[in-house]
Write a protein that holds these residues in place. Structure first.
Motif, short mmCIF file in Angstrom:
data_model
loop_
_atom_site.label_atom_id
_atom_site.label_comp_id
_atom_site.label_asym_id
_atom_site.label_seq_id
_atom_site.Cartn_x
_atom_site.Cartn_y
_atom_site.Cartn_z
N VAL A 67 0.87 -1.17 0.25
CA VAL A 67 0.11 0.35 0.06
C VAL A 67 0.51 1.04 0.23
O VAL A 67 2.11 1.72 0.76
CB VAL A 67 -1.75 0.03 0.63
CG1 VAL A 67 -2.02 1.31 1.31
CG2 VAL A 67 -1.68 -1.55 1.05
N PHE A 68 0.46 2.09 -0.26
CA PHE A 68 1.30 3.60 -0.95
C PHE A 68 0.24 4.36 -0.14
O PHE A 68 -0.67 4.72 -0.28
CB PHE A 68 1.21 4.14 -2.58
CG PHE A 68 2.07 4.94 -2.48
CD1 PHE A 68 3.76 5.61 -2.25
CD2 PHE A 68 1.01 6.97 -2.13
CE1 PHE A 68 4.65 6.69 -1.87
CE2 PHE A 68 2.29 7.83 -2.25
CZ PHE A 68 3.57 7.69 -2.55
N VAL A 121 -7.44 1.19 -6.36
CA VAL A 121 -6.57 -0.80 -6.39
C VAL A 121 -5.94 -0.29 -7.71
O VAL A 121 -6.51 -0.21 -8.29
CB VAL A 121 -7.60 -1.82 -6.45
CG1 VAL A 121 -6.51 -2.03 -6.10
CG2 VAL A 121 -7.88 -1.72 -4.86
N ASN A 122 -4.51 -0.02 -7.83
CA ASN A 122 -3.80 -0.07 -9.19
C ASN A 122 -3.47 -1.97 -9.27
O ASN A 122 -2.52 -2.32 -8.42
CB ASN A 122 -1.82 0.26 -9.22
CG ASN A 122 -2.15 0.53 -10.75
OD1 ASN A 122 -1.98 -0.72 -10.97
ND2 ASN A 122 -2.02 1.92 -11.54
N ILE A 131 3.92 4.86 -9.76
CA ILE A 131 2.66 5.36 -9.44
C ILE A 131 2.73 5.97 -8.22
O ILE A 131 1.57 6.91 -8.21
CB ILE A 131 2.61 3.68 -8.26
CG1 ILE A 131 2.04 2.18 -9.57
CG2 ILE A 131 1.20 3.57 -7.38
CD1 ILE A 131 1.98 1.32 -8.88
N ALA A 132 3.72 6.02 -7.37
CA ALA A 132 4.21 6.56 -6.59
C ALA A 132 4.69 8.75 -6.67
O ALA A 132 3.62 9.47 -6.11
CB ALA A 132 5.52 6.77 -5.44
N THR A 147 -5.56 9.79 -0.34
CA THR A 147 -6.19 8.34 -0.27
C THR A 147 -5.32 7.39 -0.56
O THR A 147 -4.57 7.17 -1.57
CB THR A 147 -7.32 8.02 -1.43
OG1 THR A 147 -8.38 8.98 -0.80
CG2 THR A 147 -8.47 6.50 -0.91
N ALA A 148 -5.48 6.58 0.53
CA ALA A 148 -3.91 5.67 0.30
C ALA A 148 -4.50 4.47 -0.84
O ALA A 148 -5.50 4.45 -1.89
CB ALA A 148 -4.34 4.53 1.27
N SER A 149 -3.35 3.97 -1.36
CA SER A 149 -3.73 3.14 -2.63
C SER A 149 -2.89 1.69 -2.72
O SER A 149 -1.75 1.61 -2.25
CB SER A 149 -3.19 3.83 -3.87
OG SER A 149 -3.16 2.62 -5.05
#
Length: 203
Positions: A67-68, A121-122, A131-132, A147-149
């Motif tokens: 999770v990021f 969600v990726n 992504i970051a 929002t966390a991903s």
């Protein structure tokens, strides 16, 4: 003498039968313990898709995801999201319409607070640096999304199969699949209705 020879023959025949039986038993035992390539016994058996109205499996809550969140990658489960409605927002780095919806999700998080959970969600990208960058710079109109991903996902896409993004998965407070929608369905009316239902919902 004839009786002795006959008894010896019977004994040898019996031993030979036992050896054959023992060999067969050993062979079938090994066969039963050795997984076939298609058996899924090696742990690669795909997760079964969740049907509308059914709950997610227990593994959904206990499985560790990459999770990021808050500018860094961490390993965590979804346990903290349990017990409240949850929307999974499936996205990809090449999906500009997904990224432009991040501020909308952030806004709903601010409006509904701890009454409604959201997580991105990726399931398509493997480049964690890209992504970051999107989550911290390009997302939310140049503002980092709050929002966390989940990233590098395979499991959730198996539970909720889809080919295009953005896709939104709506789970109620009991983890039951209520809807799989496009961005048009993600609005204040629908979220408010889900939050209100969860207040008096029955298990």
């Amino acid at each position: 003498m004839k009786i002795t020879i006959y008894n010896l023959y019977k004994a040898l025949k019996s031993k030979r039968a036992l050896v054959i039986l023992a060999g067969l038993f050993h062979m079938f035992s090994l066969s039963a313990q050795t997984p076939r390539k298609d058996s899924g016994a090696n742990g690669s058996n795909p997760a079964q898709p969740v049907m509308l109205g059914f709950r997610v499996p227990e593994e959904f809550w206990s499985r560790e995801f990459n999770v990021f969140e808050n500018g860094k990658y961490i390993k965590q489960t979804l346990k903290k999201y349990r017990g409240k409605p949850l929307i999974l927002d499936f996205w990809a780095t090449w999906c500009s319409s997904c990224i432009t919806k991040f501020p909308k999700v952030d806004q709903f998080r601010q409006i509904y607070g701890d009454r409604m959970n959201f997580i991105l969600v990726n399931s398509f990208d493997t480049d964690t640096e890209k992504i970051a960058t999107i989550l911290t710079d390009e997302g939310a109109g140049g503002q980092p999304t709050k929002t966390a991903s989940i990233v590098n996902d395979e499991y959730l896409k198996q539970l909720f199969p889809h080919q295009s993004v953005p896709i939104y998965i709506w789970l109620d407070e009991y983890g039951r699949l209520q809807a799989s929608s496009t961005a048009n369905f993600l609005n204040d009316y629908q979220i408010h209705a889900m939050v209100e239902r969860s207040k008096g919902g029955k298990q």
